[in-house]
Design an enzyme around this catalytic site. Structure first.
Site, PDB file in Angstrom:
ATOM      1  N   ARG A  24      -0.534 -15.159   7.495  1.00  0.00           N
ATOM      2  CA  ARG A  24       0.038 -13.866   7.106  1.00  0.00           C
ATOM      3  C   ARG A  24       1.391 -14.060   6.453  1.00  0.00           C
ATOM      4  O   ARG A  24       2.364 -14.443   7.114  1.00  0.00           O
ATOM      5  CB  ARG A  24       0.152 -12.906   8.290  1.00  0.00           C
ATOM      6  N   ASN A  36      -5.542   1.828   5.971  1.00  0.00           N
ATOM      7  CA  ASN A  36      -4.833   1.967   4.695  1.00  0.00           C
ATOM      8  C   ASN A  36      -5.166   3.265   3.943  1.00  0.00           C
ATOM      9  O   ASN A  36      -4.483   3.614   2.969  1.00  0.00           O
ATOM     10  CB  ASN A  36      -5.074   0.755   3.778  1.00  0.00           C
ATOM     11  N   ASP A  42      -0.431  -9.571   2.516  1.00  0.00           N
ATOM     12  CA  ASP A  42       0.564  -8.524   2.766  1.00  0.00           C
ATOM     13  C   ASP A  42       1.848  -8.763   1.970  1.00  0.00           C
ATOM     14  O   ASP A  42       2.194  -9.905   1.664  1.00  0.00           O
ATOM     15  CB  ASP A  42       0.874  -8.481   4.273  1.00  0.00           C
ATOM     16  N   HIS A  49       0.321  -4.575  -6.190  1.00  0.00           N
ATOM     17  CA  HIS A  49      -1.110  -4.797  -5.940  1.00  0.00           C
ATOM     18  C   HIS A  49      -1.769  -5.538  -7.112  1.00  0.00           C
ATOM     19  O   HIS A  49      -2.647  -6.371  -6.921  1.00  0.00           O
ATOM     20  CB  HIS A  49      -1.820  -3.466  -5.666  1.00  0.00           C
TER      21      HIS A  49
HETATM   22  C1  IPE Z   1      -2.696  -5.221   6.669  1.00  0.00           C
HETATM   23  O1  IPE Z   1      -1.518  -4.901   6.037  1.00  0.00           O
HETATM   24  C2  IPE Z   1      -3.844  -4.840   5.806  1.00  0.00           C
HETATM   25  C3  IPE Z   1      -3.985  -5.600   4.587  1.00  0.00           C
HETATM   26  C4  IPE Z   1      -3.224  -6.554   4.155  1.00  0.00           C
HETATM   27  C5  IPE Z   1      -5.099  -5.224   3.793  1.00  0.00           C
HETATM   28  P1  IPE Z   1      -0.725  -3.544   6.349  1.00  0.00           P
HETATM   29  O2  IPE Z   1       0.484  -3.572   5.515  1.00  0.00           O
HETATM   30  O3  IPE Z   1      -1.631  -2.383   6.181  1.00  0.00           O
HETATM   31  O4  IPE Z   1      -0.407  -3.710   7.891  1.00  0.00           O
HETATM   32  P2  IPE Z   1       0.731  -3.063   8.771  1.00  0.00           P
HETATM   33  O5  IPE Z   1       0.645  -1.581   8.555  1.00  0.00           O
HETATM   34  O6  IPE Z   1       2.034  -3.621   8.305  1.00  0.00           O
HETATM   35  O7  IPE Z   1       0.407  -3.481  10.162  1.00  0.00           O
HETATM   36  C1  IPE Z   2      -0.771  -5.480   1.246  1.00  0.00           C
HETATM   37  O1  IPE Z   2       0.501  -5.181   0.769  1.00  0.00           O
HETATM   38  C2  IPE Z   2      -1.863  -4.759   0.515  1.00  0.00           C
HETATM   39  C3  IPE Z   2      -2.503  -3.696   1.300  1.00  0.00           C
HETATM   40  C4  IPE Z   2      -2.286  -3.441   2.560  1.00  0.00           C
HETATM   41  C5  IPE Z   2      -3.466  -2.881   0.616  1.00  0.00           C
HETATM   42  P1  IPE Z   2       1.283  -3.895   1.239  1.00  0.00           P
HETATM   43  O2  IPE Z   2       0.966  -2.785   0.290  1.00  0.00           O
HETATM   44  O3  IPE Z   2       1.014  -3.602   2.669  1.00  0.00           O
HETATM   45  O4  IPE Z   2       2.766  -4.366   1.046  1.00  0.00           O
HETATM   46  P2  IPE Z   2       4.004  -3.994   1.933  1.00  0.00           P
HETATM   47  O5  IPE Z   2       3.682  -4.394   3.336  1.00  0.00           O
HETATM   48  O6  IPE Z   2       4.193  -2.514   1.809  1.00  0.00           O
HETATM   49  O7  IPE Z   2       5.116  -4.769   1.347  1.00  0.00           O
HETATM   50 MG    MG Z   3       1.951  -4.214   4.383  1.00  0.00          MG
END
Ligand code: IPE
Ligand code: IPE
Ligand code: MG
Length: 241
Positions: A189, A66, A18, A35
């Site tokens: 995490r 997602n 994350d 990403h």
């Molecule tokens: C969890 O991250 C999913 C992945 C890292 C793939 P999210 O960014 O989607 O989770 P929330 O929305 O903050 O709970």
């Molecule tokens: C995790 O990073 C990757 C996925 C959930 C696909 P995020 O895209 O959730 O990154 P933040 O939480 O917005 O910083």
């Molecule tokens: Mg995230």
């Protein structure tokens, strides 16, 4: 010299990758760039975990929730996933020599036929490996996974194969994507969030948690060392005293 001799290692680590979006935002870049960097970190940390002797490692790449993101971001993630699959195919021999078994956790049906074919090919080609079990969770949801397993059991009940009272936890376990893998010992995490976000719910029943403010693209081998060092000191009781 890296300080990476551990007296005890988790049999199974789950990593919630994350913070990619925030990493990009803090640099004034589009989320997609986060990403791209995050995908590099995944390769690096996966390799390092294998070198350390971690037998099972699950990376959370894309959740069932997602899909709610903007279409161009979802497409960018799927493209990166496709690139990874191609690379894994190109490096298949190398992966086999390292004893790496690949599994993709999640509902493959919602993914394109090309991605599905590549995932199935890689899973099948590496199925006899067991030195390092590398799982990538994509279109994965812990609740959906349990539901899927329960539906299979319901079919067996309906056909008279088993009675409702004969349903065991092990039967639910056997219907999970990680059926024959050990439970998760440690969930990591980064990015400052302290929640599971639907990741490996069943498997993490007694997992230890380790959180960090570092954003996933900045996560290094030293961060994994730190998490493992913390894990070493944990006193796991599993409900006992
Ligand atoms: C969890 O991250 C999913 C992945 C890292 C793939 P999210 O960014 O989607 O989770 P929330 O929305 O903050 O709970
Ligand atoms: C995790 O990073 C990757 C996925 C959930 C696909 P995020 O895209 O959730 O990154 P933040 O939480 O917005 O910083
Ligand atoms: Mg995230």
């Amino acid at each position: 010299m890296a300080d990476n001799n551990f007296s005890v290692l988790p049999a199974h680590i789950g990593i919630i990758m994350d913070g990619n979006g925030r990493w990009a935002k803090s640099r004034g870049l589009p989320r997609k760039m986060g990403h791209i960097e995050g995908a590099k970190t995944f390769r690096r940390i996966g390799e390092y975990a294998g070198d350390l002797g971690i037998r099972h490692i699950s990376f959370y790449a894309f959740s069932t929730e997602n899909w709610a993101r903007p279409e161009d971001e979802v497409n960018a993630i799927m493209k990166l996933f496709g690139d990874y699959l191609k690379e894994a195919e190109d490096r298949l021999q190398e992966n086999i020599e390292k004893g790496i078994r690949l599994r993709f956790l999640g509902d493959k049906d919602a993914l394109t036929p090309e991605l599905r074919a590549a995932m199935e090919y890689l899973e099948n080609a590496t199925k006899d490996m067991d030195k390092v079990n590398l799982n990538l969770a994509i279109n994965y949801g812990g609740q959906q996974e349990i539901l899927h397993s329960v539906k299979n059991i319901a079919r067996d009940v309906l056909s008279g194969k088993i009675k409702p009272d004969e349903i065991t936890s092990d039967m639910i376990q056997q219907g999970l994507y990680t059926a024959e893998q050990p439970p998760v010992d440690l969930v990591i995490r980064p990015s400052g969030e302290q929640r599971l976000s639907n990741f490996l719910l069943w498997q993490s029943a007694y997992a230890e948690f380790w959180y960090s403010d570092v954003l996933w693209p900045d996560f290094t081998e030293r961060d994994l060392d730190e998490a493992l060092r913390a894990y070493e000191k944990r006193n796991r009781r599993f409900g006992g005293v």
